[in-house]
Design a protein around this motif. Structure first.
Motif, short mmCIF file in Angstrom:
data_model
loop_
_atom_site.label_atom_id
_atom_site.label_comp_id
_atom_site.label_asym_id
_atom_site.label_seq_id
_atom_site.Cartn_x
_atom_site.Cartn_y
_atom_site.Cartn_z
N ASP A 176 -17.97 22.86 11.79
CA ASP A 176 -17.87 23.92 12.83
C ASP A 176 -18.07 23.48 14.12
O ASP A 176 -17.48 23.44 15.13
CB ASP A 176 -18.40 25.20 12.43
CG ASP A 176 -17.73 25.97 11.36
OD1 ASP A 176 -16.81 25.72 11.12
OD2 ASP A 176 -18.50 26.72 10.99
N ALA A 177 -19.59 22.61 14.18
CA ALA A 177 -20.11 21.96 15.31
C ALA A 177 -19.18 20.98 15.85
O ALA A 177 -18.81 20.87 17.03
CB ALA A 177 -21.51 21.35 14.88
N VAL A 178 -18.68 20.27 14.86
CA VAL A 178 -17.69 19.16 15.24
C VAL A 178 -16.43 19.78 15.79
O VAL A 178 -15.83 19.31 17.05
CB VAL A 178 -17.36 18.07 14.43
CG1 VAL A 178 -16.10 17.16 14.60
CG2 VAL A 178 -18.57 17.62 13.69
N THR A 179 -16.09 20.72 15.41
CA THR A 179 -14.68 21.27 15.68
C THR A 179 -14.62 22.06 17.19
O THR A 179 -13.96 21.60 17.98
CB THR A 179 -14.35 22.69 14.85
OG1 THR A 179 -14.02 21.86 13.46
CG2 THR A 179 -13.13 23.29 15.23
N GLY A 180 -15.84 22.49 17.49
CA GLY A 180 -16.17 22.97 18.70
C GLY A 180 -16.27 22.00 19.91
O GLY A 180 -15.50 22.17 20.97
N VAL A 181 -17.07 21.06 19.62
CA VAL A 181 -17.09 20.04 20.76
C VAL A 181 -15.64 19.38 20.95
O VAL A 181 -15.29 18.97 21.75
CB VAL A 181 -18.15 18.87 20.20
CG1 VAL A 181 -18.18 17.78 21.18
CG2 VAL A 181 -19.36 19.57 20.21
#
Length: 342
Positions: A176-181
Motif C-alpha cells: 500500500d505504501a509503495v502504491t501511494g508513492v
C-alpha cells in the motif's frame, strides 16, 4: 499532433509500427559508456539531470525511436521512501535497511529525492520533437517490494514470497505504501511532460495465481485508477514479465491502456487471447537481437504479423543486452520500419 507511438497507445491500429526498446538508453551505446566514465556511478548519473536527459536522448539521436524512455531506475521510489540505495559494481542494487528485518515505520521518507527525476523529464521533453513520445515509468508495487524486503534482487524472491504468506497484513502495508508513492511519482512525471507511462513488474512471474491477484493485479489496478482520475488522457502500459497465462486477466482487471508481452509468450496466442482492440507492446527476444543472423529478420516479421490486427508497439520482451551490436539494432529497425499492415 501526437506521434505514431502515442496514437497507437490510444488505440489506433496504424499501418506502420512505432518502435522503442526497453533499456534503449544504456550500456550497449558507446556514447553512454563514455558519459558514464566521465560522470561516475549509476545513481550519480540518475541525479545529474543534464546527464540523465542526455542519456535519454542518445538513442533518439542515433536511431530515431518513436519513444524516449526516461533514464532512471525503479528503485527511486524506495529511495524516496527512506531506504538507502547503492549500486555495487558487478552485483547490482542494494537497499538498506531490509524490510524483512525492519519495520516499514522505521523509514523516514525523503520525497525531495523525486524532484530531480521530474526535472529530467522536463529537460528531455523540451528537446524532443512532437513526433517522439516522452515515456515515464515506475516499478510496480510487487517488484519494488521484493527489493525493499530482501534488500536486493533474487531469482525466486523467496524471502519476499515467504513474508507475504507469513505476514500478509504487514506485507500489505508495504504494498500500500509503495502504491501511494508510485501514484504521486507517475503523476509528477506526467505533469513534468511524460505523455505515456509504463509500470514494470519484472518479477510478476514468480507468484501463484492467488498471490498474483493480490500483489500484482490489485495494486496495479489502484495505480491505474488513481492516475487516470488525474490524467485521463495519458496512456498507461502495464508490463507483468513472466505472467504467462495470467496475462489476459491482468490486461482486463488492471485497466491498463496497453499491455507489454515478454519473449516467452507466443505472439499468436497473445493476439488471440488478449482483450480485443487493446494495444500490445513487445515481444521480440532481446537475445535474438544480440545473436543477429538470418533469424533476426524473420523473427521480427513473425511478431509484426502476429499483431497485425490490433494496435502494436514493436519492442523487446525485456531490456536490450549491454553487449548487443549496434549493427544488429539497425538491422532490426530496418525490418520494423519497412513493414506495413495490409
Amino acid at each position: 499532433m501526437p506521434g505514431l507511438l502515442l496514437d497507437t497507445l490510444r488505440g489506433t491500429n496504424t499501418h506502420k509500427r512505432p518502435v522503442w526498446l526497453m533499456r534503449q538508453a544504456g550500456r550497449y551505446l558507446p556514447e553512454y559508456r563514455a558519459l558514464r566514465a566521465e560522470k561516475g556511478g549509476f545513481l550519480a548519473l540518475v541525479y545529474d539531470t543534464d546527464a540523465a536527459a542526455e542519456i535519454t536522448l542518445q538513442p533518439i539521436r542515433r536511431f530515431g525511436f518513436d519513444g524516449a524512455i526516461l533514464f532512471s531506475d525503479i528503485l527511486i521510489v524506495p529511495y524516496a521512501m527512506g531506504q538507502d540505495l547503492t549500486f555495487l559494481a558487478g552485483e547490482g542494487p542494494r537497499l538498506t535497511p531490509r524490510l524483512v528485518d525492519h519495520a516499514l515505520e522505521a523509514l523516514v521518507p525523503v520525497p525531495e529525492r523525486l524532484s530531480p527525476i521530474y526535472e529530467t523529464v522536463r529537460k528531455v521533453r523540451a528537446q524532443l520533437g512532437t513526433e517522439t513520445t516522452m515515456l515515464g515509468f515506475a516499478g510496480s508495487p510487487w517488484t519494488v517490494a521484493t527489493y525493499m524486503t530482501a534488500g536486493e534482487g533474487s531469482r525466486d524472491q523467496a524471502e519476499t514470497r515467504a513474508m507475504a504468506y507469513a505476514d500478509p497484513e504487514g506485507f500489505q502495508a508495504i504494498i500500500d505504501a509503495v502504491t501511494g508513492v508510485t501514484v504521486e511519482y507517475l503523476c509528477g512525471q506526467i505533469e513534468a511532460g511524460a505523455e505515456a507511462v509504463q509500470l514494470f513488474d519484472s518479477w510478476a512471474g514468480t507468484l501463484s495465481p492467488t498471490q498474483f491477484e493480490r500483489w500484482v493485479i490489485a495494486p496495479n489496478a489502484r495505480i491505474v485508477d488513481e492516475v487516470r482520475k488525474r490524467h485521463p488522457e495519458t496512456p498507461i502500459i502495464g508490463f507483468p514479465k513472466g505472467a504467462g497465462e495470467k496475462l489476459p486477466g491482468y490486461a482486463r482487471e488492471t485497466g491498463v491502456d496497453a499491455v507489454g508481452v515478454d519473449e516467452t509468450i507466443d505472439p499468436v496466442w497473445a493476439a488471440r487471447e488478449l482483450p480485443a482492440g487493446m494495444p500490445v507492446q513487445g515481444n521480440f527476444d532481446p537475445l535474438q537481437v544480440l545473436a543477429g543472423g538470418p533469424d533476426l529478420e524473420s523473427g521480427a516479421r513473425r511478431v509484426l504479423d502476429a499483431f497485425a490486427n490490433r494496435p502494436h508497439v514493436f519492442n523487446l520482451g525485456h531490456g536490450i543486452g549491454q553487449h548487443t551490436p549496434i549493427a544488429h539494432v539497425e538491422r532490426l529497425l530496418a525490418v520494423v520500419r519497412a513493414w506495413e499492415r495490409n
